[in-house]
Design an enzyme around this catalytic site. Structure first.
Site, PDB file in Angstrom:
ATOM      1  CD  GLU A 175      36.571  29.656  51.467  1.00 56.76           C
ATOM      2  OE1 GLU A 175      37.101  29.610  50.345  1.00 56.76           O
ATOM      3  OE2 GLU A 175      35.847  30.601  51.842  1.00 56.76           O
ATOM      4  CG  ASP A 224      36.475  42.281  49.341  1.00 55.07           C
ATOM      5  OD1 ASP A 224      36.783  42.670  48.184  1.00 55.07           O
ATOM      6  OD2 ASP A 224      35.784  41.280  49.558  1.00 55.07           O
ATOM      7  CD  GLN A 260      32.862  34.856  45.158  1.00 58.84           C
ATOM      8  OE1 GLN A 260      32.684  33.905  45.929  1.00 58.84           O
ATOM      9  NE2 GLN A 260      33.358  36.012  45.528  1.00 58.84           N
TER      10      GLN A 260
HETATM   11  P1  FAD Z   1      42.756  40.561  42.289  1.00 54.46           P
HETATM   12  O1  FAD Z   1      43.131  39.361  41.529  1.00 54.46           O
HETATM   13  O2  FAD Z   1      43.814  41.563  42.604  1.00 54.46           O
HETATM   14  O3  FAD Z   1      41.570  41.281  41.509  1.00 54.46           O
HETATM   15  C1  FAD Z   1      40.862  42.371  42.118  1.00 54.46           C
HETATM   16  C2  FAD Z   1      40.366  43.327  41.033  1.00 54.46           C
HETATM   17  O4  FAD Z   1      41.483  44.017  40.461  1.00 54.46           O
HETATM   18  C3  FAD Z   1      39.665  42.615  39.864  1.00 54.46           C
HETATM   19  O5  FAD Z   1      38.616  43.453  39.445  1.00 54.46           O
HETATM   20  C4  FAD Z   1      40.750  42.526  38.799  1.00 54.46           C
HETATM   21  O6  FAD Z   1      40.216  42.474  37.481  1.00 54.46           O
HETATM   22  C5  FAD Z   1      41.505  43.826  39.058  1.00 54.46           C
HETATM   23  N1  FAD Z   1      42.933  43.742  38.655  1.00 54.46           N
HETATM   24  C6  FAD Z   1      43.798  42.760  38.961  1.00 54.46           C
HETATM   25  N2  FAD Z   1      45.016  43.035  38.453  1.00 54.46           N
HETATM   26  C7  FAD Z   1      44.914  44.234  37.821  1.00 54.46           C
HETATM   27  C8  FAD Z   1      45.807  45.068  37.112  1.00 54.46           C
HETATM   28  N3  FAD Z   1      47.109  44.714  36.942  1.00 54.46           N
HETATM   29  N4  FAD Z   1      45.343  46.245  36.588  1.00 54.46           N
HETATM   30  C9  FAD Z   1      44.039  46.616  36.747  1.00 54.46           C
HETATM   31  N5  FAD Z   1      43.136  45.867  37.431  1.00 54.46           N
HETATM   32  C10 FAD Z   1      43.575  44.692  37.952  1.00 54.46           C
HETATM   33  N6  FAD Z   1      38.942  37.798  51.072  1.00 54.46           N
HETATM   34  C11 FAD Z   1      39.512  37.874  52.303  1.00 54.46           C
HETATM   35  O7  FAD Z   1      39.667  38.974  52.844  1.00 54.46           O
HETATM   36  N7  FAD Z   1      39.931  36.740  52.958  1.00 54.46           N
HETATM   37  C12 FAD Z   1      39.812  35.499  52.423  1.00 54.46           C
HETATM   38  O8  FAD Z   1      40.178  34.519  53.052  1.00 54.46           O
HETATM   39  C13 FAD Z   1      39.217  35.381  51.130  1.00 54.46           C
HETATM   40  N8  FAD Z   1      39.100  34.182  50.505  1.00 54.46           N
HETATM   41  C14 FAD Z   1      38.607  34.095  49.224  1.00 54.46           C
HETATM   42  C15 FAD Z   1      38.569  32.862  48.568  1.00 54.46           C
HETATM   43  C16 FAD Z   1      38.070  32.761  47.271  1.00 54.46           C
HETATM   44  C17 FAD Z   1      38.068  31.413  46.565  1.00 54.46           C
HETATM   45  C18 FAD Z   1      37.586  33.913  46.596  1.00 54.46           C
HETATM   46  C19 FAD Z   1      37.008  33.817  45.199  1.00 54.46           C
HETATM   47  C20 FAD Z   1      37.609  35.157  47.237  1.00 54.46           C
HETATM   48  C21 FAD Z   1      38.135  35.271  48.549  1.00 54.46           C
HETATM   49  N9  FAD Z   1      38.221  36.501  49.205  1.00 54.46           N
HETATM   50  C22 FAD Z   1      38.779  36.584  50.475  1.00 54.46           C
HETATM   51  C23 FAD Z   1      37.651  37.717  48.603  1.00 54.46           C
HETATM   52  C24 FAD Z   1      38.701  38.505  47.767  1.00 54.46           C
HETATM   53  O9  FAD Z   1      39.674  39.031  48.619  1.00 54.46           O
HETATM   54  C25 FAD Z   1      37.930  39.609  47.043  1.00 54.46           C
HETATM   55  O10 FAD Z   1      37.101  39.068  46.057  1.00 54.46           O
HETATM   56  C26 FAD Z   1      38.780  40.746  46.484  1.00 54.46           C
HETATM   57  O11 FAD Z   1      37.907  41.794  46.098  1.00 54.46           O
HETATM   58  C27 FAD Z   1      39.600  40.390  45.244  1.00 54.46           C
HETATM   59  O12 FAD Z   1      40.616  39.542  45.541  1.00 54.46           O
HETATM   60  P2  FAD Z   1      41.508  38.881  44.359  1.00 54.46           P
HETATM   61  O13 FAD Z   1      42.579  38.161  45.040  1.00 54.46           O
HETATM   62  O14 FAD Z   1      40.644  38.154  43.422  1.00 54.46           O
HETATM   63  O15 FAD Z   1      42.067  40.229  43.683  1.00 54.46           O
END
Ligand code: FAD
Length: 286
Positions: free
Chosen positions: A16, A108, A173
Site C-alpha cells: 500500500e 473516516d 487493518q
Molecule cells: P464499513 O465497512 O462501512 O464499516 C464502518 C463501521 O460501520 C463498522 O463499525 C461496521 O461494523 C459498521 N457497519 C457497517 N455496515 C453496517 C450496517 N449495515 N449497520 C450498522 N453498522 C454497520 N480511509 C480513507 O479515507 N482512505 C483510504 O484510502 C483508506 N484505506 C484503507 C485501507 C484499509 C486496508 C483499511 C483497513 C482501512 C482504510 N481506510 C481508508 C480507513 C477506513 O475508511 C476506516 O477504517 C473507516 O472508519 C471504515 O471504513 P470501512 O470501509 O471499513 O467501513
C-alpha cells in the site's frame, strides 16, 4: 487483471502506498514505486484522501503503476463524502485509465464536514460499484473490531453484508499479534465469509508513528513488541532493523498458517519493504 484470480494460484503479496502530500510533486511517488517493484508485488494499492493527501492523484498513480511499471493496481475509494454522481464519475475515470480493482471504503469522518449521505456504509458503495461496473471490489476488515463497533459479532455480521454486496477479497487493518488474526479468520469462516483475506502488516520504524497509528485504529501492542519499541526508541537504525525483523517474523508465521496473502503498509518506504520481502521471498512461491 482482476485481483480475485490471484489467490487461486499463490499466497499474494501486495503493497500500500499513499499519494505525496500536496506540497510535494506527485512525481516523487514514481521513484518509490520503481523501487518497490524490485520485490515483485502482485499488486500495489493507492490510498485516497487519507492524511491530507491528494485524492485526485489516486487514479493517476494507479494508472502509472499499471502502465509504466507493469504492476497490477487497486484504487482506494471512500464513499462518505461522495454523491452517487461523483462516485459514477470516479468509476468512469478509473475505467478509462484501465483500472480494474477498487478497494471500496466508507472512509473516516472529518471534523466539521457533513457526509454526502449517499453511501452510509462501505457495503452501500460496494453494491453501487457492482451495479454500475465490472470492477473487482475489495473490502476492508478489522481483526480487532472496527473502533466504532460495539462488538466482534456485530462487526462480522456487518462484514458479511459487505462481502455479500460484492467484495471478492478483503484486506485487514494492521495488527501486531497474529493470534488476533487467526481468531478473526476462524470467526469469519463460521459466519460464512469465505473470500480470501490478506493480512495487513505494518513495519514499525519509529515509536511516535506507531503510537499515532495504533491510537487511531485501536490495534493492541503485544508485550514483546512494546519491549522492542521501548528498548530502541532512541536508536533509529536499531529501531528500523528491529521493526523489519518483527514484521518478518509475523509474515513467516502467517504464511506457515496458510494466510491468503500479505498486504504490506509500506509508508512509501521501499528500503524497508524490500528488506522484508527479500527475507521472505521464497515463502511466496505458488
Ligand atoms: P464499513 O465497512 O462501512 O464499516 C464502518 C463501521 O460501520 C463498522 O463499525 C461496521 O461494523 C459498521 N457497519 C457497517 N455496515 C453496517 C450496517 N449495515 N449497520 C450498522 N453498522 C454497520 N480511509 C480513507 O479515507 N482512505 C483510504 O484510502 C483508506 N484505506 C484503507 C485501507 C484499509 C486496508 C483499511 C483497513 C482501512 C482504510 N481506510 C481508508 C480507513 C477506513 O475508511 C476506516 O477504517 C473507516 O472508519 C471504515 O471504513 P470501512 O470501509 O471499513 O467501513
Amino acid at each position: 487483471m482482476k485481483l480475485n484470480e490471484l489467490f487461486e494460484k499463490k499466497t499474494s503479496l501486495s503493497f500500500e502506498v499513499f499519494p505525496p502530500k500536496s506540497d510535494t510533486p506527485v512525481e516523487t511517488i514514481y521513484d518509490t514505486i520503481e523501487a518497490l517493484g524490485e520485490a515483485k508485488p502482485d499488486f500495489i494499492s493507492v490510498t485516497y484522501g487519507a492524511g491530507g493527501s491528494r485524492s485526485n492523484a489516486t487514479i493517476d498513480i494507479c494508472a502509472s503503476i499499471k502502465q509504466k511499471h507493469g504492476i497490477e493496481a487497486a484504487a482506494h475509494l471512500p464513499g462518505i463524502y461522495l454523491t452517487k454522481a461523483q462516485a459514477l464519475e470516479q468509476i468512469a475515470q478509473m475505467k478509462e485509465r484501465g483500472i480494474e480493482n477498487v478497494l471500496a471504503l466508507r472512509g473516516d469522518r472529518r471534523e466539521g464536514e457533513e457526509p454526502a449521505g449517499d453511501f452510509r456504509y462501505a457495503s452501500d458503495l460496494v453494491s453501487f460499484i457492482k451495479e454500475n461496473s465490472d470492477f473487482n471490489v475489495i473490502g476492508a476488515c478489522y481483526p480487532e473490531v472496527h473502533p466504532e463497533c460495539a462488538d466482534i459479532v456485530s462487526d462480522i455480521k456487518n462484514l458479511k453484508t459487505k462481502v455479500d454486496a460484492g467484495c471478492s477479497q478483503l484486506i485487514t487493518q494492521l495488527f501486531f499479534d497474529n493470534e488476533t488474526f487467526y481468531d478473526f479468520r476462524e470467526k469469519t469462516a463460521i459466519a460464512g465469509i469465505n473470500v480470501p483475506i490478506e493480512a495487513g502488516i505494518m513495519p514499525v520504524v519509529n515509536k511516535k508513528q506507531i503510537l499515532r497509528m495504533t491510537t487511531l485504529c485501536h490495534a493492541t501492542l503485544p508485550k514483546k513488541f512494546l519491549t522492542i519499541m521501548n528498548k530502541y526508541e532512541d536508536d533509529p537504525i536499531a529501531m528500523r532493523d528491529a521493526g523489519i525483523a518483527y514484521a518478518v517474523s509475523q509474515i513467516v508465521d502467517l504464511i506457515a498458517n496458510d494466510v491468503d496473502g500479505i498486504h504490506l503498509y509500506t509508508m512509501n518506504n521501499p528500503y524497508i519493504a524490500n528488506k522484508i520481502c527479500s527475507a521472505v521471498a521464497s515463502l511466496f512461491r505458488s
